[in-house]
Scaffold this motif. Sequence first.
Motif, PDB file in Angstrom:
ATOM      1  N   HIS A  74       0.880  -1.075  -0.044  1.00 27.28           N
ATOM      2  CA  HIS A  74      -0.082  -0.064   0.071  1.00 27.28           C
ATOM      3  C   HIS A  74       0.968   1.430   0.019  1.00 27.28           C
ATOM      4  CE1 HIS A  74      -3.917  -1.853   0.983  1.00 27.28           C
ATOM      5  NE2 HIS A  74      -3.241  -2.658   1.834  1.00 27.28           N
ATOM      6  N   ALA A  75       0.498   2.200  -0.640  1.00 20.58           N
ATOM      7  CA  ALA A  75       1.027   3.533  -0.849  1.00 20.58           C
ATOM      8  C   ALA A  75      -0.006   4.500   0.046  1.00 20.58           C
ATOM      9  CB  ALA A  75       1.230   4.171  -2.209  1.00 20.58           C
ATOM     10  N   ALA A  76       0.538   5.283   0.461  1.00 19.81           N
ATOM     11  CA  ALA A  76      -0.375   6.431   1.266  1.00 19.81           C
ATOM     12  C   ALA A  76      -1.171   7.325   0.195  1.00 19.81           C
ATOM     13  CB  ALA A  76       0.445   7.132   2.087  1.00 19.81           C
ATOM     14  N   SER A  77      -0.675   7.508  -0.755  1.00 15.39           N
ATOM     15  CA  SER A  77      -1.214   8.439  -1.670  1.00 15.39           C
ATOM     16  C   SER A  77      -0.594   8.360  -3.298  1.00 15.39           C
ATOM     17  CB  SER A  77      -1.104   9.972  -1.243  1.00 15.39           C
ATOM     18  OG  SER A  77       0.328  10.136  -1.297  1.00 15.39           O
ATOM     19  N   ARG A  78      -0.991   8.960  -4.213  1.00 19.03           N
ATOM     20  CA  ARG A  78      -0.382   9.015  -5.341  1.00 19.03           C
ATOM     21  C   ARG A  78       0.840   9.647  -5.360  1.00 19.03           C
ATOM     22  NH1 ARG A  78      -5.156   9.688 -10.193  1.00 19.03           N
ATOM     23  NH2 ARG A  78      -6.105   7.800  -9.629  1.00 19.03           N
ATOM     24  N   GLY A  79       0.819  10.821  -4.546  1.00 20.26           N
ATOM     25  CA  GLY A  79       2.173  11.503  -4.304  1.00 20.26           C
ATOM     26  C   GLY A  79       3.133  10.788  -3.714  1.00 20.26           C
ATOM     27  N   GLU A  80       2.808   9.630  -2.932  1.00 25.00           N
ATOM     28  CA  GLU A  80       3.879   8.593  -2.584  1.00 25.00           C
ATOM     29  C   GLU A  80       4.427   7.969  -3.666  1.00 25.00           C
ATOM     30  OE1 GLU A  80       4.903   6.235   1.480  1.00 25.00           O
ATOM     31  OE2 GLU A  80       2.918   5.618   0.451  1.00 25.00           O
ATOM     32  N   VAL A  81       3.609   7.259  -4.374  1.00 21.12           N
ATOM     33  CA  VAL A  81       3.830   6.602  -5.657  1.00 21.12           C
ATOM     34  C   VAL A  81       4.950   7.347  -6.529  1.00 21.12           C
ATOM     35  CG1 VAL A  81       2.981   5.397  -7.597  1.00 21.12           C
ATOM     36  CG2 VAL A  81       1.945   4.975  -5.600  1.00 21.12           C
ATOM     37  N   ASP A  82       4.489   8.569  -6.721  1.00 21.36           N
ATOM     38  CA  ASP A  82       5.265   9.226  -7.464  1.00 21.36           C
ATOM     39  C   ASP A  82       6.547   9.732  -6.785  1.00 21.36           C
ATOM     40  OD1 ASP A  82       3.077   9.536  -9.340  1.00 21.36           O
ATOM     41  OD2 ASP A  82       2.493  11.538  -8.728  1.00 21.36           O
ATOM     42  N   PHE A  83       6.621   9.627  -5.747  1.00 17.50           N
ATOM     43  CA  PHE A  83       7.936  10.199  -5.143  1.00 17.50           C
ATOM     44  C   PHE A  83       9.054   8.865  -4.964  1.00 17.50           C
ATOM     45  CE2 PHE A  83      10.329   9.652  -1.117  1.00 17.50           C
ATOM     46  CZ  PHE A  83      11.250  10.790  -1.240  1.00 17.50           C
ATOM     47  N   LEU A  84       8.379   7.933  -4.762  1.00 18.08           N
ATOM     48  CA  LEU A  84       8.946   6.513  -4.749  1.00 18.08           C
ATOM     49  C   LEU A  84       9.367   6.253  -6.232  1.00 18.08           C
ATOM     50  CD1 LEU A  84       7.329   4.560  -1.834  1.00 18.08           C
ATOM     51  CD2 LEU A  84       9.886   5.279  -2.000  1.00 18.08           C
ATOM     52  N   THR A  85       8.506   6.310  -7.104  1.00 16.56           N
ATOM     53  CA  THR A  85       9.288   6.400  -8.634  1.00 16.56           C
ATOM     54  C   THR A  85      10.295   6.964  -8.887  1.00 16.56           C
ATOM     55  OG1 THR A  85       6.717   5.611  -9.205  1.00 16.56           O
ATOM     56  CG2 THR A  85       8.245   6.399 -11.045  1.00 16.56           C
ATOM     57  N   GLU A  86      10.398   8.122  -8.679  1.00 16.04           N
ATOM     58  CA  GLU A  86      11.481   8.944  -8.841  1.00 16.04           C
ATOM     59  C   GLU A  86      12.799   8.613  -8.208  1.00 16.04           C
ATOM     60  OE1 GLU A  86      12.043  11.076 -11.495  1.00 16.04           O
ATOM     61  OE2 GLU A  86       9.809  10.553 -11.894  1.00 16.04           O
ATOM     62  N   GLN A  87      12.683   8.054  -6.749  1.00 17.26           N
ATOM     63  CA  GLN A  87      13.730   7.361  -5.810  1.00 17.26           C
ATOM     64  C   GLN A  87      14.070   6.047  -6.525  1.00 17.26           C
ATOM     65  OE1 GLN A  87      15.087   8.700  -2.934  1.00 17.26           O
ATOM     66  NE2 GLN A  87      14.035  10.553  -3.945  1.00 17.26           N
ATOM     67  N   LEU A  88      13.213   5.342  -7.138  1.00 15.26           N
ATOM     68  CA  LEU A  88      13.655   4.105  -7.804  1.00 15.26           C
ATOM     69  C   LEU A  88      14.389   4.472  -9.018  1.00 15.26           C
ATOM     70  CD1 LEU A  88      10.156   2.380  -7.569  1.00 15.26           C
ATOM     71  CD2 LEU A  88      12.378   1.489  -6.329  1.00 15.26           C
ATOM     72  N   ARG A  89      14.229   5.379  -9.976  1.00 16.14           N
ATOM     73  CA  ARG A  89      14.619   5.734 -11.051  1.00 16.14           C
ATOM     74  C   ARG A  89      16.106   6.330 -10.577  1.00 16.14           C
ATOM     75  NH1 ARG A  89       9.547   8.442 -13.450  1.00 16.14           N
ATOM     76  NH2 ARG A  89       8.692   6.557 -14.882  1.00 16.14           N
ATOM     77  N   GLU A  90      16.278   7.343  -9.487  1.00 14.45           N
ATOM     78  CA  GLU A  90      17.669   7.617  -9.306  1.00 14.45           C
ATOM     79  C   GLU A  90      18.616   6.700  -8.758  1.00 14.45           C
ATOM     80  OE1 GLU A  90      17.015  10.849  -6.405  1.00 14.45           O
ATOM     81  OE2 GLU A  90      15.867  11.913  -7.663  1.00 14.45           O
ATOM     82  N   ARG A  91      18.110   5.408  -8.101  1.00 13.08           N
ATOM     83  CA  ARG A  91      18.732   4.277  -7.828  1.00 13.08           C
ATOM     84  C   ARG A  91      19.082   3.293  -9.042  1.00 13.08           C
ATOM     85  NH1 ARG A  91      18.921   3.513  -2.418  1.00 13.08           N
ATOM     86  NH2 ARG A  91      17.900   5.200  -1.065  1.00 13.08           N
ATOM     87  N   GLY A  92      18.645   3.506 -10.172  1.00 17.11           N
ATOM     88  CA  GLY A  92      18.679   2.742 -11.270  1.00 17.11           C
ATOM     89  C   GLY A  92      17.817   1.749 -11.369  1.00 17.11           C
ATOM     90  N   VAL A  93      17.069   1.801 -10.683  1.00 10.79           N
ATOM     91  CA  VAL A  93      15.686   0.589 -10.803  1.00 10.79           C
ATOM     92  C   VAL A  93      15.013   0.696 -11.869  1.00 10.79           C
ATOM     93  CG1 VAL A  93      13.770  -0.605  -9.516  1.00 10.79           C
ATOM     94  CG2 VAL A  93      16.100   0.078  -8.215  1.00 10.79           C
ATOM     95  N   ARG A  94      14.918  -0.347 -12.794  1.00  9.24           N
ATOM     96  CA  ARG A  94      13.932  -0.125 -13.944  1.00  9.24           C
ATOM     97  C   ARG A  94      12.612  -0.290 -13.336  1.00  9.24           C
ATOM     98  NH1 ARG A  94      11.897  -3.908 -17.936  1.00  9.24           N
ATOM     99  NH2 ARG A  94      12.452  -5.556 -16.710  1.00  9.24           N
ATOM    100  N   ILE A  95      11.670   0.624 -14.130  1.00 13.04           N
ATOM    101  CA  ILE A  95      10.114   0.640 -13.844  1.00 13.04           C
ATOM    102  C   ILE A  95       9.779  -0.016 -15.015  1.00 13.04           C
ATOM    103  CG2 ILE A  95       8.218   2.258 -13.935  1.00 13.04           C
ATOM    104  CD1 ILE A  95      10.665   2.571 -11.608  1.00 13.04           C
ATOM    105  N   LEU A  96       8.838  -1.302 -14.558  1.00 17.96           N
ATOM    106  CA  LEU A  96       8.256  -1.802 -15.541  1.00 17.96           C
ATOM    107  C   LEU A  96       6.966  -1.335 -16.027  1.00 17.96           C
ATOM    108  CD1 LEU A  96       8.226  -5.418 -13.160  1.00 17.96           C
ATOM    109  CD2 LEU A  96       9.731  -4.687 -15.089  1.00 17.96           C
ATOM    110  N   TYR A  97       6.718  -1.743 -17.238  1.00 18.41           N
ATOM    111  CA  TYR A  97       5.577  -1.275 -17.936  1.00 18.41           C
ATOM    112  C   TYR A  97       5.700   0.149 -18.070  1.00 18.41           C
ATOM    113  CZ  TYR A  97       4.153  -5.600 -15.607  1.00 18.41           C
ATOM    114  OH  TYR A  97       4.425  -6.985 -15.242  1.00 18.41           O
ATOM    115  N   GLU A  98       6.962   0.837 -18.347  1.00 18.62           N
ATOM    116  CA  GLU A  98       7.122   1.954 -18.512  1.00 18.62           C
ATOM    117  C   GLU A  98       6.005   2.792 -19.208  1.00 18.62           C
ATOM    118  OE1 GLU A  98       8.549   5.402 -17.053  1.00 18.62           O
ATOM    119  OE2 GLU A  98       9.979   3.765 -16.849  1.00 18.62           O
TER     120      GLU A  98
END
Length: 129
Positions: A74-98
């Motif tokens: 569970h994410a707390a909000s869409r904002g948390e999904v967006d924030f963690l998506t950017e953090q994942l990208r910065e860490r070099g983690v590939r986003i699936l279904y981009e």
Amino acid sequence: MLHHLEMYVSDLKKSTVFWGWLLETLGYEVYQQWEHGISWKHQGTYLVFVQVEKRYSDIPYHRCRVGLNHLAFHAASRGEVDFLTEQLRERGVRILYEGEHPFAGGEHHYAVYFEDPDRIKVELVAPVK
């Protein structure tokens, strides 16, 4: 209520870095740690990661085989999904279904999908509005 989930990983150090950051960001705390494993706990549920023994490491994990397909949080909000998506990208983690992100699960399913170091799929889902 799920008590705990235990996963064997190919490289405990890599998994600890990956899962530690993610789980602690989501509110989990380190629960137990020993030479060949670590766990994080949130409320009454904990996740355990254990270094696989070399004799069992010949066949790598694949989510399309029998067994675990993915973990969804569970994410707390869409904002948390967006924030963690950017953090994942910065860490070099590939986003699936981009190409369909953040609606890869459908127009009412705001989420980010990605993989851990063993290619276990992870999903972080915002509440439905």
